[in-house]
Design a protein around this motif. Sequence first.
Motif, PDB file in Angstrom:
ATOM      1  N   PHE A 141      31.530  27.562  18.047  1.00 18.44           N
ATOM      2  CA  PHE A 141      31.087  28.853  18.562  1.00 18.44           C
ATOM      3  C   PHE A 141      32.043  29.021  19.970  1.00 18.44           C
ATOM      4  O   PHE A 141      32.557  30.041  20.431  1.00 18.44           O
ATOM      5  CB  PHE A 141      29.506  29.103  18.762  1.00 18.44           C
ATOM      6  CG  PHE A 141      29.517  30.345  19.220  1.00 18.44           C
ATOM      7  CD1 PHE A 141      29.404  31.773  18.514  1.00 18.44           C
ATOM      8  CD2 PHE A 141      28.806  30.489  20.732  1.00 18.44           C
ATOM      9  CE1 PHE A 141      28.878  32.882  18.979  1.00 18.44           C
ATOM     10  CE2 PHE A 141      28.552  31.505  21.437  1.00 18.44           C
ATOM     11  CZ  PHE A 141      28.546  32.956  20.341  1.00 18.44           C
ATOM     12  N   GLY A 142      31.982  28.053  20.608  1.00 23.25           N
ATOM     13  CA  GLY A 142      32.496  27.845  21.888  1.00 23.25           C
ATOM     14  C   GLY A 142      34.091  28.086  21.737  1.00 23.25           C
ATOM     15  O   GLY A 142      34.829  28.936  22.594  1.00 23.25           O
ATOM     16  N   TYR A 143      34.600  27.463  20.796  1.00 20.58           N
ATOM     17  CA  TYR A 143      36.051  27.487  20.442  1.00 20.58           C
ATOM     18  C   TYR A 143      36.428  28.931  19.954  1.00 20.58           C
ATOM     19  O   TYR A 143      37.521  29.564  20.549  1.00 20.58           O
ATOM     20  CB  TYR A 143      36.552  26.635  19.372  1.00 20.58           C
ATOM     21  CG  TYR A 143      38.251  26.754  19.148  1.00 20.58           C
ATOM     22  CD1 TYR A 143      38.902  26.052  19.908  1.00 20.58           C
ATOM     23  CD2 TYR A 143      38.306  27.280  17.845  1.00 20.58           C
ATOM     24  CE1 TYR A 143      40.223  26.188  19.402  1.00 20.58           C
ATOM     25  CE2 TYR A 143      39.669  27.430  17.559  1.00 20.58           C
ATOM     26  CZ  TYR A 143      40.581  27.045  18.482  1.00 20.58           C
ATOM     27  OH  TYR A 143      42.147  27.006  17.958  1.00 20.58           O
ATOM     28  N   TYR A 144      35.547  29.530  19.206  1.00 22.93           N
ATOM     29  CA  TYR A 144      35.771  30.937  18.867  1.00 22.93           C
ATOM     30  C   TYR A 144      35.866  31.962  20.162  1.00 22.93           C
ATOM     31  O   TYR A 144      36.853  32.954  20.116  1.00 22.93           O
ATOM     32  CB  TYR A 144      34.757  31.362  17.725  1.00 22.93           C
ATOM     33  CG  TYR A 144      34.957  32.715  17.445  1.00 22.93           C
ATOM     34  CD1 TYR A 144      35.796  33.119  16.526  1.00 22.93           C
ATOM     35  CD2 TYR A 144      33.945  33.746  17.753  1.00 22.93           C
ATOM     36  CE1 TYR A 144      36.089  34.721  16.040  1.00 22.93           C
ATOM     37  CE2 TYR A 144      33.972  34.821  17.327  1.00 22.93           C
ATOM     38  CZ  TYR A 144      35.031  35.397  16.720  1.00 22.93           C
ATOM     39  OH  TYR A 144      34.964  36.649  16.297  1.00 22.93           O
ATOM     40  N   VAL A 145      34.920  31.872  21.182  1.00 18.42           N
ATOM     41  CA  VAL A 145      34.770  32.661  22.138  1.00 18.42           C
ATOM     42  C   VAL A 145      35.796  32.635  23.152  1.00 18.42           C
ATOM     43  O   VAL A 145      36.424  33.515  23.648  1.00 18.42           O
ATOM     44  CB  VAL A 145      33.370  32.508  22.788  1.00 18.42           C
ATOM     45  CG1 VAL A 145      33.422  33.037  24.172  1.00 18.42           C
ATOM     46  CG2 VAL A 145      31.928  32.796  22.031  1.00 18.42           C
ATOM     47  N   ILE A 146      36.515  31.479  23.312  1.00 13.82           N
ATOM     48  CA  ILE A 146      37.431  31.276  24.196  1.00 13.82           C
ATOM     49  C   ILE A 146      38.792  31.734  23.433  1.00 13.82           C
ATOM     50  O   ILE A 146      39.449  32.289  24.152  1.00 13.82           O
ATOM     51  CB  ILE A 146      37.582  29.564  24.144  1.00 13.82           C
ATOM     52  CG1 ILE A 146      36.462  29.129  25.243  1.00 13.82           C
ATOM     53  CG2 ILE A 146      38.990  29.460  25.073  1.00 13.82           C
ATOM     54  CD1 ILE A 146      36.431  27.830  25.410  1.00 13.82           C
ATOM     55  N   GLU A 147      38.981  31.502  22.345  1.00 13.53           N
ATOM     56  CA  GLU A 147      40.085  31.993  21.370  1.00 13.53           C
ATOM     57  C   GLU A 147      40.027  33.662  21.489  1.00 13.53           C
ATOM     58  O   GLU A 147      41.035  34.331  21.739  1.00 13.53           O
ATOM     59  CB  GLU A 147      40.279  31.631  20.194  1.00 13.53           C
ATOM     60  CG  GLU A 147      40.686  30.300  20.027  1.00 13.53           C
ATOM     61  CD  GLU A 147      41.951  30.016  20.330  1.00 13.53           C
ATOM     62  OE1 GLU A 147      42.909  30.956  20.134  1.00 13.53           O
ATOM     63  OE2 GLU A 147      42.643  28.828  20.883  1.00 13.53           O
ATOM     64  N   SER A 148      38.627  34.195  21.275  1.00 14.55           N
ATOM     65  CA  SER A 148      38.760  35.656  21.332  1.00 14.55           C
ATOM     66  C   SER A 148      39.112  36.370  22.741  1.00 14.55           C
ATOM     67  O   SER A 148      39.636  37.258  22.791  1.00 14.55           O
ATOM     68  CB  SER A 148      37.317  36.256  20.698  1.00 14.55           C
ATOM     69  OG  SER A 148      36.390  35.608  21.815  1.00 14.55           O
ATOM     70  N   ILE A 149      38.533  35.626  23.787  1.00 11.69           N
ATOM     71  CA  ILE A 149      38.902  35.996  25.107  1.00 11.69           C
ATOM     72  C   ILE A 149      40.478  35.877  25.403  1.00 11.69           C
ATOM     73  O   ILE A 149      41.010  37.094  25.852  1.00 11.69           O
ATOM     74  CB  ILE A 149      37.847  35.448  25.993  1.00 11.69           C
ATOM     75  CG1 ILE A 149      36.818  35.498  25.927  1.00 11.69           C
ATOM     76  CG2 ILE A 149      38.464  35.628  27.565  1.00 11.69           C
ATOM     77  CD1 ILE A 149      35.407  34.760  26.947  1.00 11.69           C
ATOM     78  N   SER A 150      40.812  34.560  25.088  1.00 12.57           N
ATOM     79  CA  SER A 150      42.353  34.663  25.729  1.00 12.57           C
ATOM     80  C   SER A 150      43.107  35.558  24.670  1.00 12.57           C
ATOM     81  O   SER A 150      44.261  35.907  25.130  1.00 12.57           O
ATOM     82  CB  SER A 150      42.677  33.301  25.076  1.00 12.57           C
ATOM     83  OG  SER A 150      42.442  32.700  23.914  1.00 12.57           O
ATOM     84  N   GLY A 151      42.878  35.669  23.396  1.00 11.37           N
ATOM     85  CA  GLY A 151      43.578  36.668  22.250  1.00 11.37           C
ATOM     86  C   GLY A 151      43.727  38.086  23.025  1.00 11.37           C
ATOM     87  O   GLY A 151      44.687  38.524  23.298  1.00 11.37           O
TER      88      GLY A 151
END
Length: 262
Positions: free
Chosen positions: A99-109
């Motif tokens: 979940f943390g990886y998904y959140v970070i990827e979504s923010i950076s994207g």
Amino acid sequence: MKDFYYILGTDNKATPGELNDAYRKLAQKLQPAGQQQDYFLDNHFGEITEAYITLSDPLKRSKYDRALKKNYQRRLYYFKIGHINVAVMLTLILFTGLFGYYVIESISGGKAKKTVPVNPIAAIVKPGRHKKRHTVPVNTAIKKTKAVTPKIAKAVNQPIPVKADTPVPIRKVQPPPVVIQQPGAIAIQPAVKQPVQGYTATIQANQTGVVNLHQLASYTSAVVANIPNHARVLVLEKGPGFYKVTYGDKTGYVPKWTIPSP
């Protein structure tokens, strides 16, 4: 809870005779060799005695078996619960990491999409205003060119009209000055530069026996050739510190002291 069957070294389905034999064997082994007291043997002897007294009585044995079974079930339950807790904890950790990886990827994207690279040259130089270009279909463009070409041909063949009123500039050519000679005067003609005629000379080198022929009149310039001592050269020009000479097919400068005065 103590396991009396384990202390006596028997099975939980052992008969009273087997329990009696096991107790006697252990009691003989645990008897002290001398009169000296041994606390370890005493404690162990007390354990096997307690186990034998409990298991030799049928009522006490039945109660003990029920309590031992409950204790075993309780330990098995806690063991399973412990493994389940570990599995749940690992699952939660894995889910949290994903979940943390998904959140970070979504923010950076999202940030990458919003940020637009700025060209520093385009930011400094402001583009001028250009007129809008209207796109013309190909068929209409061909028709227009066909219609215009005869007009252009006519315009090219026609002579360019010249207004009669416009004056044509005329360049004035000044005649050469007339020199009037007085009677008895001598006409002075301008001096004509004559080519310098060189002379041959013999090179006088120092102890090295070689004179460097430089490309320019300077000791730091490139060396074109090496002239041996007593070689014949053609002197073209004389300078304050260097002479311009020709040696073979090479032309350059040598120091003044290498060529004696004629």
